[in-house]
Design a protein around this motif. Structure first.
Motif, PDB file in Angstrom:
ATOM      1  N   GLU A 121     -71.029  38.444 -46.190  1.00 49.97           N
ATOM      2  CA  GLU A 121     -71.835  39.053 -44.796  1.00 49.97           C
ATOM      3  C   GLU A 121     -71.923  40.525 -45.396  1.00 49.97           C
ATOM      4  O   GLU A 121     -70.813  41.361 -45.515  1.00 49.97           O
ATOM      5  CB  GLU A 121     -71.211  38.955 -43.552  1.00 49.97           C
ATOM      6  N   VAL A 122     -73.097  41.057 -45.313  1.00 54.14           N
ATOM      7  CA  VAL A 122     -73.416  42.712 -45.543  1.00 54.14           C
ATOM      8  C   VAL A 122     -74.187  43.085 -44.190  1.00 54.14           C
ATOM      9  O   VAL A 122     -75.228  42.472 -43.590  1.00 54.14           O
ATOM     10  CB  VAL A 122     -74.231  42.902 -46.626  1.00 54.14           C
ATOM     11  N   GLU A 123     -73.617  43.725 -43.270  1.00 56.00           N
ATOM     12  CA  GLU A 123     -74.056  43.909 -42.025  1.00 56.00           C
ATOM     13  C   GLU A 123     -75.319  44.869 -41.820  1.00 56.00           C
ATOM     14  O   GLU A 123     -75.510  45.832 -42.773  1.00 56.00           O
ATOM     15  CB  GLU A 123     -73.144  44.638 -40.854  1.00 56.00           C
ATOM     16  N   MET A 124     -76.216  44.707 -41.150  1.00 54.80           N
ATOM     17  CA  MET A 124     -77.188  45.517 -40.976  1.00 54.80           C
ATOM     18  C   MET A 124     -78.135  45.246 -39.781  1.00 54.80           C
ATOM     19  O   MET A 124     -78.040  43.764 -39.219  1.00 54.80           O
ATOM     20  CB  MET A 124     -78.450  45.604 -42.191  1.00 54.80           C
ATOM     21  N   PRO A 125     -78.831  45.946 -39.129  1.00 53.32           N
ATOM     22  CA  PRO A 125     -79.097  47.418 -39.224  1.00 53.32           C
ATOM     23  C   PRO A 125     -78.045  48.284 -38.528  1.00 53.32           C
ATOM     24  O   PRO A 125     -77.818  49.383 -38.487  1.00 53.32           O
ATOM     25  CB  PRO A 125     -80.134  47.510 -38.509  1.00 53.32           C
ATOM     26  N   GLY A 126     -77.042  47.494 -37.741  1.00 54.77           N
ATOM     27  CA  GLY A 126     -75.850  48.125 -37.088  1.00 54.77           C
ATOM     28  C   GLY A 126     -74.574  48.033 -37.997  1.00 54.77           C
ATOM     29  O   GLY A 126     -74.658  47.455 -38.897  1.00 54.77           O
ATOM     30  N   HIS A 127     -73.472  48.361 -37.434  1.00 60.53           N
ATOM     31  CA  HIS A 127     -72.202  48.328 -38.192  1.00 60.53           C
ATOM     32  C   HIS A 127     -72.291  48.600 -39.427  1.00 60.53           C
ATOM     33  O   HIS A 127     -71.806  48.408 -40.462  1.00 60.53           O
ATOM     34  CB  HIS A 127     -71.773  46.840 -38.154  1.00 60.53           C
ATOM     35  N   VAL A 128     -73.010  49.990 -39.683  1.00 60.43           N
ATOM     36  CA  VAL A 128     -73.049  50.743 -41.033  1.00 60.43           C
ATOM     37  C   VAL A 128     -72.964  52.140 -41.191  1.00 60.43           C
ATOM     38  O   VAL A 128     -73.200  52.804 -42.149  1.00 60.43           O
ATOM     39  CB  VAL A 128     -74.733  50.561 -41.344  1.00 60.43           C
ATOM     40  N   GLN A 129     -71.971  52.345 -40.304  1.00 58.63           N
ATOM     41  CA  GLN A 129     -71.673  54.008 -40.298  1.00 58.63           C
ATOM     42  C   GLN A 129     -71.063  54.303 -41.552  1.00 58.63           C
ATOM     43  O   GLN A 129     -71.218  55.310 -41.962  1.00 58.63           O
ATOM     44  CB  GLN A 129     -70.699  54.173 -39.028  1.00 58.63           C
ATOM     45  N   ALA A 130     -70.402  53.390 -42.335  1.00 59.95           N
ATOM     46  CA  ALA A 130     -69.561  53.690 -43.416  1.00 59.95           C
ATOM     47  C   ALA A 130     -70.594  54.137 -44.404  1.00 59.95           C
ATOM     48  O   ALA A 130     -70.701  54.993 -45.122  1.00 59.95           O
ATOM     49  CB  ALA A 130     -68.752  52.721 -43.998  1.00 59.95           C
ATOM     50  N   ALA A 131     -71.685  52.930 -44.671  1.00 63.23           N
ATOM     51  CA  ALA A 131     -72.685  53.246 -45.621  1.00 63.23           C
ATOM     52  C   ALA A 131     -73.259  54.526 -45.340  1.00 63.23           C
ATOM     53  O   ALA A 131     -73.906  55.293 -46.265  1.00 63.23           O
ATOM     54  CB  ALA A 131     -73.546  51.998 -45.583  1.00 63.23           C
ATOM     55  N   ILE A 132     -73.943  54.774 -44.132  1.00 63.72           N
ATOM     56  CA  ILE A 132     -74.511  55.896 -43.629  1.00 63.72           C
ATOM     57  C   ILE A 132     -73.588  57.353 -44.076  1.00 63.72           C
ATOM     58  O   ILE A 132     -74.232  58.089 -44.636  1.00 63.72           O
ATOM     59  CB  ILE A 132     -74.863  56.020 -42.339  1.00 63.72           C
ATOM     60  N   THR A 133     -72.499  57.244 -44.221  1.00 60.46           N
ATOM     61  CA  THR A 133     -71.771  58.305 -44.521  1.00 60.46           C
ATOM     62  C   THR A 133     -71.935  58.761 -46.096  1.00 60.46           C
ATOM     63  O   THR A 133     -71.898  59.901 -46.413  1.00 60.46           O
ATOM     64  CB  THR A 133     -70.193  57.980 -44.031  1.00 60.46           C
ATOM     65  N   ALA A 134     -71.900  57.403 -46.810  1.00 60.91           N
ATOM     66  CA  ALA A 134     -72.030  57.797 -48.177  1.00 60.91           C
ATOM     67  C   ALA A 134     -73.625  58.095 -48.550  1.00 60.91           C
ATOM     68  O   ALA A 134     -73.822  58.746 -49.381  1.00 60.91           O
ATOM     69  CB  ALA A 134     -71.690  56.409 -48.917  1.00 60.91           C
TER      70      ALA A 134
END
Ligand code: TNX
Length: 537
Positions: free
Chosen positions: A267-280
């Motif tokens: 599972e790769v979450e989108m479009p929510g549960h992405v705060q870590a990815a957005i940080t990067a």
């Protein structure tokens, strides 16, 4: 045990169930049919496993699994030897792919199956019939490796028999992932749903986007106690929490699971549960003007992917690598709890919604999800997501995982989608499992063992044709309040044992009191596997 007894199970039911052989032998999940015979079959150093060539790998897996406790590895032969003593694995194409027949007599153990999965499950049943020491990882000298004589015919009720693990909120080391997969196999479960990304950490190495692991796989601290504490009064542990799976780790886990008949569904979450990815990668954000940092509390984040072409391309790049690592026919794209307030507040995103001819934020999410569905379908895979993906329209071939009760699953099945039932009230094993004040802090919710056992995956609202869309069910282990493997074991067991019977055994065969009578034998197996399950009161 009184406190665990449901009012649903009557006395008449329980005494009827107690008289059958499966209850005496403590098999979990309960097989479809079992007749106890007289005598027993003893495995010795001289025992040979005679396997039809298609079952050679399964036979060798069994021989290696029992080698530690036995102190010798049984020989495996693929030469036909009909009348020889020992264990026989024979092909019988009329049986269902995951089904088997098992005949144990003093002279022979005869297994019939049409495919390796059936032979594998037959051998799992053989292990359960052996003394529980068979699950130890060290020699157990002096044990007589006897199997009671019995005839069993068995096959699963559902094709999706799943268990989920959240490796994102708290990183779960790969040694534990292997142990969890072993435990799934011991329960005849066949889907491992691996939750790899979330607000609090990104756990999958992606070669094209190294910052996902360099930056997004660590958070600087974690909230202590409940995340629902007044934000001003929150206390943090001040410790870095890091961890990710390399692509080699993933390949190793996928192969390990496959040998045990388990499909790993990433599972790769989108479009929510992405705060870590957005940080990067801040360009992914609907709020590129602020940097959130990897989330240190739990609950639903405000951050959400921008519904931009570049965010779509990024996630498709991620999925492209996911597809090379995971042969699973299903790829999970999350889709749950995508808070739309940043989309509502952004004039640019509102303009995009209009320019795409969409009505609102739900249709915007649906558009985003369709980009993934189209991409995955073109690669010959099927998209699966949490039931929110139904909102705003969904492509026919997509599969829905129903977590907000079963209503999403019912709606999905009626609309012709395949469904996996995962309702929070029955299958969330991060909920507390008793009212005992000594239970550890958990996310909330109350799902005791009898609730886990009572779950019926096919809702009465569905017609027979609609019910065919229910592939099965799975148990969830979200790890906000599960900081380590021992705690994961405590939360998962024995509730996952109960769920294994929900998804494997015939509905008419299920009876909670009967399950409770078999449970002590089964807990002895978990003890031998060094599982920190919750003890019965
Ligand atoms: C809801 S279930 C979530 C998860 C949490 C879980 C806690 C789902 C699709 N979303 O993000 O971990 O509740 O029980």
């Amino acid at each position: 045990l009184l406190v665990l007894t449901t009012p649903r199970a009557t006395h008449a039911q329980s005494s009827a169930a107690s008289s059958d052989g499966a209850s005496m032998l403590g098999l979990v999940p309960k097989p479809a049919q079992l007749v106890a015979r007289t005598g027993r079959h003893v495995i010795t150093r001289a025992t040979v496993v005679h396997a039809a060539p298609v079952f050679a790998a399964v036979a060798r897996r069994f021989a290696r699994d029992v080698a530690d406790p036995f102190g010798f590895e049984p020989a495996v032969s693929t030469r036909s030897a009909t009348s020889a003593a020992g264990i026989h694995l024979r092909l019988q194409s009329s049986l269902p792919a995951e089904g088997y027949r098992l005949e144990v007599s003093p002279s022979q153990v005869i297994i019939h199956a049409s495919a390796p999965a059936g032979a594998f499950y037959a051998l799992e049943t053989v292990k359960q019939l052996l003394p529980p020491a068979v699950y130890r990882r060290a020699p157990v000298p002096g044990t007589v490796w006897a199997i009671p004589a019995v005839s069993i015919e068995d096959a699963p009720r559902f094709s999706w028999r799943g268990a989920h693990l959240d490796g994102a909120r708290h990183f779960m080391p790969k040694e534990f992932v292997r142990k969890y997969i072993d435990l799934l196999a011991r329960h005849k479960l066949n889907r491992f749903h691996w939750h790899l990304t979330d607000d609090q950490g990104w756990r999958l190495e992606v070669k094209k986007y190294p910052r996902l692991t360099e930056v997004a796989s660590c958070r600087e601290a974690t909230v202590v106690g409940s995340h629902n504490t007044d934000p001003a009064k929150r206390v943090f542990d001040g410790r870095r929490h890091c961890g990710f799976y390399t692509q080699d780790d993933v390949r190793e886990i996928v192969a390990y699971a496959a040998e045990r008949m388990i499909t790993v569904v990433p599972e790769v979450e989108m479009p929510g549960h992405v705060q870590a990815a957005i940080t990067a990668y801040p360009f992914l954000s609907s709020r590129p003007d602020t940097t959130p940092g990897v989330m240190q509390v739990f609950g639903v984040s405000d951050f959400i992917l921008a519904p931009s072409d570049s965010a779509v391309a990024f996630m498709q790049d991620v999925l492209r690598e996911v597809l090379t690592l995971f042969p699973s026919p299903w790829i999970h794209i999350g889709g749950d709890e995508a808070d739309k307030k940043q989309w509502k507040a952004s004039p640019a995103i509102q303009a995009r919604i209009k320019s795409l001819g969409l009505k609102d934020e739900h249709e915007m999410q649906s558009w985003f999800v369709r980009q993934m569905d189209t991409f995955l379908s073109a690669q010959g895979r099927r998209m699966i997501g949490w039931d929110e993906i139904l909102e705003g329209g969904l492509a026919e071939q997509a599969t829905v995982m129903s977590w907000r009760g079963t209503s999403g699953g019912i709606a999905a099945a009626k609309a012709g989608h395949d469904v996996v039932m995962a309702p929070a009230g029955y299958t969330y094993f991060d909920h507390r499992q008793s009212r005992d004040a000594r239970e550890p802090l958990s996310i909330g919710g109350f799902t005791p063992l009898d609730s886990a056992y009572a779950f019926e995956p096919v809702p009465s609202e569905l017609s027979a044709a609609e019910a065919k869309h229910v592939l099965g069910a799975q148990g969830q282990l979200w790890s906000e309040y599960i900081p380590n493997p021992k705690h994961a074991e405590y939360m998962a067991f024995p509730r996952l044992s109960a769920l294994s019977e929900v998804v494997w055994s015939r509905k008419e065969r299920r009876n909670f009191n009967d399950f409770l009578r078999r449970l002590p034998s089964h807990l002895a197996r978990l003890d031998a596997m060094d599982v920190n399950y919750r003890r019965l009161p």
